[in-house]
Design a protein around this motif. Structure first.
Motif, mmCIF file in Angstrom:
data_model
loop_
_atom_site.group_PDB
_atom_site.id
_atom_site.type_symbol
_atom_site.label_atom_id
_atom_site.label_comp_id
_atom_site.label_asym_id
_atom_site.label_seq_id
_atom_site.Cartn_x
_atom_site.Cartn_y
_atom_site.Cartn_z
ATOM 1 N N ARG A 297 0.795 -1.123 -0.011
ATOM 2 C CA ARG A 297 -0.142 0.066 0.124
ATOM 3 C C ARG A 297 0.867 1.364 0.103
ATOM 4 O O ARG A 297 1.599 1.370 1.023
ATOM 5 N N SER A 298 0.769 2.045 -1.017
ATOM 6 C CA SER A 298 1.847 3.069 -1.032
ATOM 7 C C SER A 298 1.052 4.197 -2.253
ATOM 8 O O SER A 298 0.522 3.671 -2.994
ATOM 9 N N SER A 299 1.488 5.375 -1.886
ATOM 10 C CA SER A 299 1.343 6.495 -2.890
ATOM 11 C C SER A 299 2.559 6.444 -4.024
ATOM 12 O O SER A 299 2.542 7.482 -4.813
ATOM 13 N N ASP A 300 3.476 5.773 -4.140
ATOM 14 C CA ASP A 300 4.558 5.736 -4.731
ATOM 15 C C ASP A 300 3.849 5.642 -6.418
ATOM 16 O O ASP A 300 3.348 4.441 -6.485
ATOM 17 N N PRO A 301 4.233 6.553 -7.155
ATOM 18 C CA PRO A 301 3.501 6.516 -8.563
ATOM 19 C C PRO A 301 4.036 5.533 -9.446
ATOM 20 O O PRO A 301 3.592 4.716 -10.360
ATOM 21 N N TRP A 302 5.434 4.874 -8.889
ATOM 22 C CA TRP A 302 5.981 3.750 -9.635
ATOM 23 C C TRP A 302 5.644 2.356 -9.589
ATOM 24 O O TRP A 302 5.507 1.624 -10.165
ATOM 25 N N TYR A 303 4.814 2.298 -8.296
ATOM 26 C CA TYR A 303 4.174 0.831 -8.021
ATOM 27 C C TYR A 303 3.077 0.576 -9.029
ATOM 28 O O TYR A 303 2.944 -0.488 -9.561
ATOM 29 N N PRO A 304 2.067 1.562 -9.437
ATOM 30 C CA PRO A 304 0.915 1.171 -10.372
ATOM 31 C C PRO A 304 1.808 1.015 -11.735
ATOM 32 O O PRO A 304 1.118 0.195 -12.520
ATOM 33 N N VAL A 305 2.901 1.696 -11.949
ATOM 34 C CA VAL A 305 3.535 1.326 -13.258
ATOM 35 C C VAL A 305 4.066 0.100 -13.310
ATOM 36 O O VAL A 305 3.916 -0.529 -14.409
ATOM 37 N N PHE A 306 4.653 -0.447 -12.316
ATOM 38 C CA PHE A 306 5.079 -1.787 -12.131
ATOM 39 C C PHE A 306 3.701 -2.835 -12.629
ATOM 40 O O PHE A 306 3.951 -3.622 -13.400
ATOM 41 N N LEU A 307 2.657 -2.526 -11.779
ATOM 42 C CA LEU A 307 1.514 -3.540 -12.113
ATOM 43 C C LEU A 307 1.202 -3.514 -13.614
ATOM 44 O O LEU A 307 0.669 -4.288 -14.475
ATOM 45 N N SER A 308 1.153 -2.072 -14.219
ATOM 46 C CA SER A 308 1.015 -1.933 -15.663
ATOM 47 C C SER A 308 2.014 -2.642 -16.520
ATOM 48 O O SER A 308 1.657 -2.879 -17.742
ATOM 49 N N GLN A 309 3.377 -3.019 -16.048
ATOM 50 C CA GLN A 309 4.257 -3.762 -16.677
ATOM 51 C C GLN A 309 3.856 -5.021 -16.814
ATOM 52 O O GLN A 309 4.011 -5.832 -18.002
ATOM 53 N N VAL A 310 3.044 -5.703 -15.895
ATOM 54 C CA VAL A 310 2.801 -6.905 -15.967
ATOM 55 C C VAL A 310 1.436 -7.118 -16.941
ATOM 56 O O VAL A 310 1.277 -8.137 -17.721
ATOM 57 N N LEU A 311 0.655 -6.095 -16.915
ATOM 58 C CA LEU A 311 -0.566 -6.246 -17.690
ATOM 59 C C LEU A 311 -1.029 -4.766 -17.879
ATOM 60 O O LEU A 311 -1.264 -4.161 -16.959
ATOM 61 N N PRO A 312 -1.127 -4.220 -18.965
ATOM 62 C CA PRO A 312 -1.886 -2.978 -19.243
ATOM 63 C C PRO A 312 -3.312 -2.763 -18.674
ATOM 64 O O PRO A 312 -3.885 -3.672 -18.686
ATOM 65 N N GLY A 313 -3.111 -1.654 -17.766
ATOM 66 C CA GLY A 313 -4.598 -1.459 -17.195
ATOM 67 C C GLY A 313 -4.678 -1.973 -15.650
ATOM 68 O O GLY A 313 -5.473 -1.413 -15.019
ATOM 69 N N LEU A 314 -3.664 -2.847 -15.333
ATOM 70 C CA LEU A 314 -3.523 -3.240 -13.902
ATOM 71 C C LEU A 314 -3.382 -2.050 -12.983
ATOM 72 O O LEU A 314 -3.953 -2.196 -11.787
ATOM 73 N N GLY A 315 -2.435 -1.142 -13.505
ATOM 74 C CA GLY A 315 -2.189 -0.146 -12.544
ATOM 75 C C GLY A 315 -3.408 0.955 -12.197
ATOM 76 O O GLY A 315 -3.557 1.450 -11.394
ATOM 77 N N HIS A 316 -4.104 1.184 -13.475
ATOM 78 C CA HIS A 316 -5.376 1.795 -13.208
ATOM 79 C C HIS A 316 -6.493 1.267 -12.351
ATOM 80 O O HIS A 316 -7.138 1.809 -11.595
ATOM 81 N N LEU A 317 -6.662 -0.307 -12.560
ATOM 82 C CA LEU A 317 -7.414 -0.595 -11.412
ATOM 83 C C LEU A 317 -6.907 -0.628 -10.048
ATOM 84 O O LEU A 317 -7.566 -0.545 -9.236
ATOM 85 N N PHE A 318 -5.678 -0.655 -9.853
ATOM 86 C CA PHE A 318 -4.977 -0.358 -8.534
ATOM 87 C C PHE A 318 -5.406 1.115 -8.008
ATOM 88 O O PHE A 318 -5.846 1.123 -6.791
ATOM 89 N N LEU A 319 -5.356 1.936 -9.047
ATOM 90 C CA LEU A 319 -5.823 3.401 -8.390
ATOM 91 C C LEU A 319 -7.345 3.472 -8.633
ATOM 92 O O LEU A 319 -7.809 4.709 -8.470
ATOM 93 N N GLN A 320 -8.282 2.645 -8.691
ATOM 94 C CA GLN A 320 -9.449 2.555 -8.859
ATOM 95 C C GLN A 320 -10.199 3.263 -9.993
ATOM 96 O O GLN A 320 -11.234 3.990 -9.938
ATOM 97 N N GLN A 321 -9.304 3.200 -11.176
ATOM 98 C CA GLN A 321 -9.960 4.061 -12.430
ATOM 99 C C GLN A 321 -10.269 2.728 -13.270
ATOM 100 O O GLN A 321 -9.655 2.234 -14.038
#
Length: 370
Positions: free
Chosen positions: A106-130
């Protein structure tokens, strides 16, 4: 002169742990170099290159052991996962495995959702509840990646979608300050690396064709269900007596489809254009000289010829001479039908071996053959 202040216990490093992870995910070892651990990063990068090189050599080289190459994928995967954890650990000393886990982080670090989007595009946005943007990127990314399996022209688009997803989620994530330079470097690495990896299934067939042996026509050299690698015929390829070649069946394949990966056969080159060939007294004769073939298990029980091989043709026979439908049945093989020369049995493991030409000092370097 003032000494450089050291970080106190509990004080945060100026490096971003999840930026380090992102860099190492795209280019193994890059995160460690970003953290300042240059030597460790170089060792990890060189180890990855070494593992990949050994795997490719083991699988595709004539003398490589295919099973050993496949098993090496396990330490390569382990090294890659360690590379991700270590890059995070180097940036944030004292990190625990729970802190690193994407499932509990759990973090506000913007690079964490970027890592999730490297796994699959869109995962980072889902983490941000978008949800809308995340679902759109996820569906588009998976769909384009699936379609690229049938149309290689879409490969660049898949890598661009991955990079766009990473860039958009970085912009959408809350952050006190942005590191646009690092983002540009990361996106370039994502595009290059993903394109290189996703291109492998399309590049390999240009250099090697995989075939399956379903009949006994090449016993004892090739057994039923042997899987062999075939080097596609280059423009300057000149067959030699003793080469094992794969070709489209001249009885079933029209001239305009010659050399295509359908109705394939595998036989051994016995005579070249201009040579006079005959089969008598249990063996092959080339220009009235007996051909020495120690790989045959029994004498030939039929007679054929003599005839001269015409220009642009080959005379080919199966090693199981008395049970092979080959040139002694359907005639000379037109060279345009040749797909390439077989150079290795790569499976099953107990059968892995180079297919050497007995007339040469060194080994000759998804279709079904008859």
């Amino acid at each position: 002169m003032k000494a450089t202040p050291k970080l106190l216990v509990g004080q945060r490093s100026q490096t971003s742990p999840w930026l380090a992870v992102n860099l190492s995910a795209a280019l193994p070892g890059a995160g460690q170099m970003y953290d300042g651990a240059i030597a460790r990063g170089l060792v990890i990068a060189i180890a990855h290159v070494g593992f990949v090189g050994f795997i490719l050599w083991s699988i595709f080289a004539p003398g490589g052991n295919t099973l050993r190459g496949l098993l090496t994928l396990l330490p390569l995967l382990s090294l890659y996962l360690f590379n991700l954890w270590d890059s995070h650990h180097a940036a944030k000393r004292g990190v625990t495995l729970d802190e690193f886990s994407p499932l509990t982080y759990r973090s506000s670090d913007p690079w964490y959702p970027v890592f999730l989007s490297q796994v699959l595009p869109g995962l980072g946005h889902l983490f941000l509840q978008q949800a809308a943007m995340g679902a759109a990127l996820l569906v588009i990314g998976i769909l384009i990646a699936y379609l690229a399996n049938f149309n290689p022209a879409l490969l660049p688009l898949t890598t661009v979608i991955w990079a766009v997803g990473c860039g958009l989620v970085y912009r959408a994530a809350p952050a006190r300050r942005r590191q646009w330079g690092w983002l540009a470097l990361l996106l370039a690495a994502v595009i290059v690396t993903r394109f290189a990896v996703s291109s492998i299934p399309f590049v390999v067939p240009k250099f090697v064709v995989q075939c399956i042996v379903p009949s006994e026509s090449m016993l004892p050299t090739l057994e039923v269900r042997d899987r062999i690698f075939v080097r596609p015929q280059p423009v300057d390829y000149t067959p030699a007596i003793g080469d094992i070649i794969v070709f489209s069946n001249p009885e079933r394949t029209p001239p305009e489809q010659a050399g295509q990966l359908e109705n394939l056969m595998v036989k051994r080159v016995v005579a070249l254009p201009g040579q006079r060939v005959a089969v008598r007294l249990g063996q092959v004769w080339i220009d009235d000289t007996p051909l020495i073939e120690p790989f045959l298990s029994e004498p030939i029980r039929y007679q054929w010829g003599p005839e001269t091989v015409p220009e642009g043709h080959l005379f080919v026979l199966g090693d199981n001479r008395n049970r092979s439908r080959d040139s002694h049945v359907w005639g000379f093989l037109p060279q345009p039908h040749v797909v390439g020369n077989a150079y290795k049995i790569y499976w099953p493991p107990q059968r892995v071996q180079p297919l050497a030409n007995p007339n040469q000092a060194s080994p000759a370097l998804g279709a079904v053959i008859n």
